[in-house]
Design a protein around this motif. Structure first.
Motif, PDB file in Angstrom:
ATOM      1  N   GLY A   1       1.027  -1.131   0.068  1.00 42.32           N
ATOM      2  CA  GLY A   1       0.065   0.133  -0.052  1.00 42.32           C
ATOM      3  C   GLY A   1       0.759   1.355   0.206  1.00 42.32           C
ATOM      4  N   ILE A   2       2.195   1.181   0.241  1.00 44.46           N
ATOM      5  CA  ILE A   2       3.076   2.212   0.180  1.00 44.46           C
ATOM      6  C   ILE A   2       2.863   3.023  -1.178  1.00 44.46           C
ATOM      7  N   THR A   3       2.911   2.250  -2.209  1.00 53.09           N
ATOM      8  CA  THR A   3       2.872   2.923  -3.648  1.00 53.09           C
ATOM      9  C   THR A   3       1.693   3.889  -3.739  1.00 53.09           C
ATOM     10  N   VAL A   4       0.432   3.289  -3.157  1.00 54.27           N
ATOM     11  CA  VAL A   4      -0.614   4.157  -3.145  1.00 54.27           C
ATOM     12  C   VAL A   4      -0.574   5.713  -2.441  1.00 54.27           C
ATOM     13  N   ASN A   5       0.058   5.546  -1.236  1.00 50.80           N
ATOM     14  CA  ASN A   5       0.373   6.539  -0.496  1.00 50.80           C
ATOM     15  C   ASN A   5       1.139   7.536  -1.398  1.00 50.80           C
ATOM     16  N   ILE A   6       2.117   6.943  -1.963  1.00 45.59           N
ATOM     17  CA  ILE A   6       3.164   7.830  -2.577  1.00 45.59           C
ATOM     18  C   ILE A   6       2.566   8.738  -3.512  1.00 45.59           C
ATOM     19  N   ALA A   7       1.590   7.784  -4.580  1.00 47.07           N
ATOM     20  CA  ALA A   7       1.029   8.328  -5.674  1.00 47.07           C
ATOM     21  C   ALA A   7       0.166   9.588  -5.308  1.00 47.07           C
ATOM     22  N   ILE A   8      -0.709   9.303  -4.079  1.00 46.69           N
ATOM     23  CA  ILE A   8      -1.583  10.123  -3.719  1.00 46.69           C
ATOM     24  C   ILE A   8      -0.959  11.516  -3.246  1.00 46.69           C
ATOM     25  N   SER A   9      -0.074  11.401  -2.500  1.00 43.79           N
ATOM     26  CA  SER A   9       0.782  12.844  -2.017  1.00 43.79           C
ATOM     27  C   SER A   9       1.522  13.282  -3.054  1.00 43.79           C
ATOM     28  N   SER A  10       1.703  12.859  -4.010  1.00 40.91           N
ATOM     29  CA  SER A  10       2.334  13.502  -5.319  1.00 40.91           C
ATOM     30  C   SER A  10       1.479  14.396  -6.258  1.00 40.91           C
ATOM     31  N   ASN A  11       0.197  14.254  -5.726  1.00 37.93           N
ATOM     32  CA  ASN A  11      -0.925  14.851  -6.645  1.00 37.93           C
ATOM     33  C   ASN A  11      -0.498  16.397  -6.860  1.00 37.93           C
ATOM     34  N   LEU A  12      -0.373  16.816  -5.665  1.00 42.53           N
ATOM     35  CA  LEU A  12       0.084  18.748  -5.755  1.00 42.53           C
ATOM     36  C   LEU A  12       1.200  18.881  -6.335  1.00 42.53           C
ATOM     37  N   LEU A  13       2.229  18.183  -6.482  1.00 40.35           N
ATOM     38  CA  LEU A  13       3.384  18.616  -7.168  1.00 40.35           C
ATOM     39  C   LEU A  13       3.079  18.329  -8.681  1.00 40.35           C
ATOM     40  N   ILE A  14       2.286  17.394  -8.945  1.00 37.42           N
ATOM     41  CA  ILE A  14       1.949  17.138 -10.538  1.00 37.42           C
ATOM     42  C   ILE A  14       1.056  18.193 -11.015  1.00 37.42           C
ATOM     43  N   PHE A  15       0.027  18.570 -10.363  1.00 36.89           N
ATOM     44  CA  PHE A  15      -0.844  19.644 -10.857  1.00 36.89           C
ATOM     45  C   PHE A  15      -0.259  20.917 -10.842  1.00 36.89           C
ATOM     46  N   TYR A  16       0.638  21.244 -10.033  1.00 39.40           N
ATOM     47  CA  TYR A  16       1.589  22.491  -9.616  1.00 39.40           C
ATOM     48  C   TYR A  16       2.476  22.584 -11.053  1.00 39.40           C
ATOM     49  N   THR A  17       2.824  21.408 -11.529  1.00 40.23           N
ATOM     50  CA  THR A  17       3.847  21.389 -12.541  1.00 40.23           C
ATOM     51  C   THR A  17       3.223  21.481 -14.018  1.00 40.23           C
ATOM     52  N   ILE A  18       2.088  20.910 -14.292  1.00 37.36           N
ATOM     53  CA  ILE A  18       1.441  20.833 -15.441  1.00 37.36           C
ATOM     54  C   ILE A  18       0.526  21.919 -15.550  1.00 37.36           C
ATOM     55  N   ASN A  19      -0.359  22.082 -14.575  1.00 43.26           N
ATOM     56  CA  ASN A  19      -1.384  23.258 -14.822  1.00 43.26           C
ATOM     57  C   ASN A  19      -1.095  24.713 -14.536  1.00 43.26           C
ATOM     58  N   PRO A  20      -1.110  25.733 -15.371  1.00 36.47           N
ATOM     59  CA  PRO A  20      -0.720  27.057 -15.170  1.00 36.47           C
ATOM     60  C   PRO A  20      -1.857  27.457 -14.120  1.00 36.47           C
ATOM     61  N   GLU A  21      -3.118  27.462 -14.536  1.00 37.39           N
ATOM     62  CA  GLU A  21      -4.040  27.679 -13.413  1.00 37.39           C
ATOM     63  C   GLU A  21      -4.117  27.357 -12.027  1.00 37.39           C
ATOM     64  N   TYR A  22      -3.228  25.895 -11.895  1.00 38.15           N
ATOM     65  CA  TYR A  22      -3.314  25.429 -10.581  1.00 38.15           C
ATOM     66  C   TYR A  22      -1.949  26.299 -10.024  1.00 38.15           C
ATOM     67  N   GLN A  23      -1.167  26.609 -10.679  1.00 41.20           N
ATOM     68  CA  GLN A  23       0.108  27.169 -10.214  1.00 41.20           C
ATOM     69  C   GLN A  23      -0.195  28.670  -9.704  1.00 41.20           C
ATOM     70  N   MET A  24      -1.276  29.426 -10.323  1.00 40.24           N
ATOM     71  CA  MET A  24      -1.595  30.468 -10.131  1.00 40.24           C
ATOM     72  C   MET A  24      -2.412  30.576  -8.961  1.00 40.24           C
ATOM     73  N   THR A  25      -3.400  29.648  -8.692  1.00 41.38           N
ATOM     74  CA  THR A  25      -4.157  29.567  -7.658  1.00 41.38           C
ATOM     75  C   THR A  25      -3.287  29.181  -6.196  1.00 41.38           C
ATOM     76  N   VAL A  26      -2.348  28.371  -6.353  1.00 43.74           N
ATOM     77  CA  VAL A  26      -1.427  28.068  -5.230  1.00 43.74           C
ATOM     78  C   VAL A  26      -0.753  29.423  -4.829  1.00 43.74           C
ATOM     79  N   LYS A  27      -0.238  29.985  -5.796  1.00 43.37           N
ATOM     80  CA  LYS A  27       0.613  31.278  -5.406  1.00 43.37           C
ATOM     81  C   LYS A  27      -0.188  32.037  -4.568  1.00 43.37           C
TER      82      LYS A  27
END
Length: 206
Positions: free
Chosen positions: A148-174
């Motif tokens: 189950g460790i792989t699931v936890n790693i995948a879920i916890s990486s969501n923020l970094l993935i969205f921030y890297t790929i989605n410009p609107e997500y980057q702006m919202t986080v900032k």
């Protein structure tokens, strides 16, 4: 899976999808039918299989016997349906005139779901083949917990993935980080645009 079906519907029937946005309770309820029925069924199977045996305080030990096998095997079918939904959506996006913003959103969601799906797939495969590896319940429980460790790693990486790929997500986080979240911009999928599209659709139908 439901997110994949939602994206597939949005690309396949864009006008109908826009119409459904005005029926949020109805549309959301449709998407909740399968998850609720599936979860209730698994929980019911787990409940009727309960015993007086003491178990470790670990999530995998909540299900045992038939209920766990049903959960593991049905997960494989769900993973295949997710892959098919996103594959079909990607093909439609490639050959249709779709806005770059929608493609960016789909890309960020697709990558995130892909990583989470990969994590869940490793967990499910480990659980499935765990029955063939050992008959010792102690070792089998360890396989379940560590896979189950792989699931936890995948879920916890969501923020970094969205921030890297989605410009609107980057702006919202900032904006959230510097305390100016009240100044969030209005994007192109605003209510006024939906209203205009609805008027155009009705005029075309008439």
């Amino acid at each position: 899976m439901e997110i994949g079906l939602d994206r597939l519907l949005a690309v396949s029937f864009p006008i109908k999808y826009r119409e459904l946005q005005f029926q949020k309770a109805f549309y959301t309820s449709i998407h909740l039918i399968f998850p609720i029925l599936y979860t209730a069924s698994i929980l019911y199977l787990g409940f009727i299989e309960r015993t007086d045996e003491q178990v470790k305080c670990a999530i995998p030990t909540a299900l045992a016997g038939v209920s766990f096998k049903v959960f593991t095997l049905s997960s494989h079918a769900i993973y295949v349906s997710i892959l098919l939904a996103y594959l079909m959506t990607a093909i439609l996006l490639k050959f249709h005139d779709t806005s770059s913003r929608f493609k960016a959103v789909f890309k960020s969601i697709g990558v995130t779901v892909g990583i989470v799906l990969f994590g869940w797939a490793i967990t499910t495969v480990s659980n499935t083949f765990g029955y063939f590896v050992t008959d010792d319940p102690e070792i089998f429980n360890l396989i379940q917990m560590y896979s189950g460790i792989t699931v936890n790693i995948a879920i916890s990486s969501n923020l970094l993935i969205f921030y890297t790929i989605n410009p609107e997500y980057q702006m919202t986080v900032k904006l959230l980080m510097d305390g100016s979240c009240g100044k969030l911009p209005t994007f192109s999928d605003s209510g006024s645009e939906l209203q205009n599209l609805r008027k155009v659709t009705k005029s075309q139908e008439s």
